[in-house]
Design a protein around this motif. Structure first.
Motif, mmCIF file in Angstrom:
data_model
loop_
_atom_site.group_PDB
_atom_site.id
_atom_site.type_symbol
_atom_site.label_atom_id
_atom_site.label_comp_id
_atom_site.label_asym_id
_atom_site.label_seq_id
_atom_site.Cartn_x
_atom_site.Cartn_y
_atom_site.Cartn_z
ATOM 1 N N GLU A 45 25.102 26.290 30.145
ATOM 2 C CA GLU A 45 23.939 26.714 29.371
ATOM 3 C C GLU A 45 23.104 25.506 28.965
ATOM 4 O OE1 GLU A 45 22.875 29.804 29.038
ATOM 5 O OE2 GLU A 45 24.608 30.488 30.209
ATOM 6 N N ARG A 46 22.759 24.718 29.949
ATOM 7 C CA ARG A 46 21.909 23.547 29.748
ATOM 8 C C ARG A 46 21.235 23.229 31.070
ATOM 9 N NH1 ARG A 46 23.905 18.861 31.899
ATOM 10 N NH2 ARG A 46 26.060 18.904 32.674
ATOM 11 N N VAL A 47 20.202 22.432 31.013
ATOM 12 C CA VAL A 47 19.503 22.013 32.224
ATOM 13 C C VAL A 47 19.205 20.514 32.122
ATOM 14 C CG1 VAL A 47 18.437 24.249 32.752
ATOM 15 C CG2 VAL A 47 17.282 22.670 31.186
ATOM 16 N N THR A 60 22.210 22.656 41.351
ATOM 17 C CA THR A 60 22.487 21.353 41.941
ATOM 18 C C THR A 60 23.848 21.410 42.635
ATOM 19 O OG1 THR A 60 22.514 18.968 41.491
ATOM 20 C CG2 THR A 60 23.577 20.397 39.862
ATOM 21 N N ALA A 61 24.174 20.362 43.360
ATOM 22 C CA ALA A 61 25.406 20.381 44.143
ATOM 23 C C ALA A 61 26.045 19.010 44.185
ATOM 24 C CB ALA A 61 25.126 20.870 45.565
ATOM 25 N N GLU A 62 27.360 19.012 44.349
ATOM 26 C CA GLU A 62 28.102 17.796 44.654
ATOM 27 C C GLU A 62 28.985 18.076 45.870
ATOM 28 O OE1 GLU A 62 30.090 15.921 41.400
ATOM 29 O OE2 GLU A 62 28.320 16.013 40.093
ATOM 30 N N TYR A 63 29.235 17.014 46.646
ATOM 31 C CA TYR A 63 29.937 17.136 47.928
ATOM 32 C C TYR A 63 30.932 15.995 48.063
ATOM 33 C CZ TYR A 63 30.404 16.518 53.065
ATOM 34 O OH TYR A 63 30.871 16.326 54.345
ATOM 35 N N GLU A 109 16.874 29.543 31.752
ATOM 36 C CA GLU A 109 17.067 28.103 31.563
ATOM 37 C C GLU A 109 18.557 27.769 31.442
ATOM 38 O OE1 GLU A 109 15.379 24.755 28.524
ATOM 39 O OE2 GLU A 109 13.919 26.200 29.320
ATOM 40 N N ARG A 110 19.204 27.695 32.572
ATOM 41 C CA ARG A 110 20.613 27.309 32.671
ATOM 42 C C ARG A 110 20.814 26.618 34.010
ATOM 43 N NH1 ARG A 110 20.451 32.718 32.477
ATOM 44 N NH2 ARG A 110 21.594 32.770 30.502
ATOM 45 N N GLN A 111 21.932 25.945 34.137
ATOM 46 C CA GLN A 111 22.231 25.223 35.373
ATOM 47 C C GLN A 111 23.486 25.768 36.018
ATOM 48 O OE1 GLN A 111 21.782 20.820 35.913
ATOM 49 N NE2 GLN A 111 24.005 20.801 35.841
ATOM 50 N N ILE A 112 23.471 25.870 37.334
ATOM 51 C CA ILE A 112 24.682 26.177 38.096
ATOM 52 C C ILE A 112 24.927 25.011 39.043
ATOM 53 C CG2 ILE A 112 25.830 27.740 39.694
ATOM 54 C CD1 ILE A 112 24.165 30.014 38.588
ATOM 55 N N THR A 113 26.106 24.428 38.930
ATOM 56 C CA THR A 113 26.507 23.324 39.805
ATOM 57 C C THR A 113 27.475 23.852 40.851
ATOM 58 O OG1 THR A 113 26.265 21.714 38.015
ATOM 59 C CG2 THR A 113 27.594 21.055 39.917
ATOM 60 N N VAL A 114 27.157 23.593 42.107
ATOM 61 C CA VAL A 114 28.006 24.015 43.215
ATOM 62 C C VAL A 114 28.729 22.788 43.752
ATOM 63 C CG1 VAL A 114 28.067 25.062 45.506
ATOM 64 C CG2 VAL A 114 26.462 25.926 43.782
ATOM 65 N N ALA A 140 28.814 33.603 40.990
ATOM 66 C CA ALA A 140 28.527 33.166 39.616
ATOM 67 C C ALA A 140 27.361 33.956 39.029
ATOM 68 C CB ALA A 140 28.229 31.666 39.608
ATOM 69 N N VAL A 141 26.327 34.173 39.835
ATOM 70 C CA VAL A 141 25.174 34.946 39.376
ATOM 71 C C VAL A 141 25.583 36.389 39.072
ATOM 72 C CG1 VAL A 141 22.994 35.969 40.173
ATOM 73 C CG2 VAL A 141 23.397 33.520 40.424
ATOM 74 N N ASP A 142 26.465 36.957 39.890
ATOM 75 C CA ASP A 142 26.949 38.316 39.635
ATOM 76 C C ASP A 142 27.596 38.417 38.253
ATOM 77 O OD1 ASP A 142 26.038 39.174 42.076
ATOM 78 O OD2 ASP A 142 28.005 39.229 43.037
ATOM 79 N N LYS A 143 28.315 37.363 37.850
ATOM 80 C CA LYS A 143 28.934 37.368 36.521
ATOM 81 C C LYS A 143 27.876 37.342 35.423
ATOM 82 C CE LYS A 143 33.595 35.724 37.282
ATOM 83 N NZ LYS A 143 34.691 34.866 36.774
ATOM 84 N N LEU A 144 26.827 36.568 35.623
ATOM 85 C CA LEU A 144 25.734 36.537 34.639
ATOM 86 C C LEU A 144 25.076 37.894 34.510
ATOM 87 C CD1 LEU A 144 24.020 33.124 35.537
ATOM 88 C CD2 LEU A 144 25.217 33.657 33.400
ATOM 89 N N MET A 145 24.875 38.564 35.643
ATOM 90 C CA MET A 145 24.238 39.878 35.610
ATOM 91 C C MET A 145 25.160 40.912 34.969
ATOM 92 S SD MET A 145 22.095 40.102 39.174
ATOM 93 C CE MET A 145 21.293 41.593 38.596
#
Length: 238
Positions: A45-47, A60-63, A109-114, A140-145
């Motif tokens: 719950e931050r950006v 955003t993403a990390e690999y 206004e939230r962030q999802i990191t993959v 993750a979006v399904d959980k938010l909905m």
């Protein structure tokens, strides 16, 4: 003949297993042939500061590759004290590819990191990461909905990616490592499910290519992406 014996336009076997980790809001293990990538999505719950106050969401993403994801052990980048240029380039590609399929207004206004961790590599790890990353993001979006935190699905179209190239003078779909390492032309194609292009990376790796060959590779990529999207939708709707 391809080293694997596949037809020129044949994908490797695709499987996507969801819910593979306990804590992440979305997770999957994607397997494209012998390339296996664990993808997890984390909701915060931050950006970032440059997004704060805009009302827009951020993805955003990390690999990373595990030390024995390849034939010989790689040193962990954490042990070296910094990420390599290849890692940085790939995770930026994953992030901007996934954002291209997101309605950031609907996301709020939230962030999802993959996070994409390569367990086993046999070519096409960035493409598998994007494809599996979208599945983790969707879960993750399904959980938010479901929680009522957002009311409109911000993921308008699936995002998937596939490699194509010219191997032994022939255009081929979904290169494995033996083909990738010997390909005269190598390309990565990132698309929405409606065939809108997000990014194309094509380069001569020993031989040049012409417009007709590029168009042939585009056609192969559309075929591959359609198969990947079918696997994505089957996974998230299971």
């Amino acid at each position: 003949m391809r080293p694997s014996g596949r037809d020129l336009s044949e994908m490797r076997p695709i499987s996507i297993e969801t819910g593979v980790t306990k804590h992440a809001e979305g997770s999957c293990m994607i397997r494209v042939g012998d390339t296996h990538v664990l993808c997890t999505a984390t909701i915060e719950e931050r950006v970032p500061p440059f997004v704060k106050g805009t009302g827009l969401g951020w993805v955003t993403a990390e690999y990373g590759m595990l030390p024995r994801s390849t034939t010989s052990r790689m040193r962990r980048e954490a042990a070296a004290g910094k990420q390599g240029g290849r890692t940085v380039e790939i995770q930026r590609l994953i992030g901007r590819s996934l954002r291209a399929g997101v309605d950031r207004v609907a996301m709020g206004e939230r962030q999802i990191t993959v996070d994409c961790d390569v367990i086993q590599a046999d070519g096409g790890t960035r493409c598998a990461s994007i494809t599996g990353g979208w599945v983790a993001l969707r879960l993750a979006v399904d959980k938010l909905m479901k929680a009522g935190d957002i009311v409109t699905n911000p993921l308008e179209h699936p995002v998937a990616a596939v490699s194509c190239g010219i191997y032994a003078g022939q255009p081929v779909l979904d290169l494995d490592y033996p083909e990738d390492s010997e390909a005269g032309v190598d390309g990565n194609f990132i698309m929405l499910s409606n065939n809108q292009l997000i990014e194309v990376q094509m380069s001569a790796e020993g031989s040049t290519y012409n417009r007709d060959q590029m168009n042939t590779l585009m056609d192969l990529a559309e075929k591959g992406v359609s198969e990947l999207v079918a696997a994505q939708l089957a996974a998230v709707n299971a």
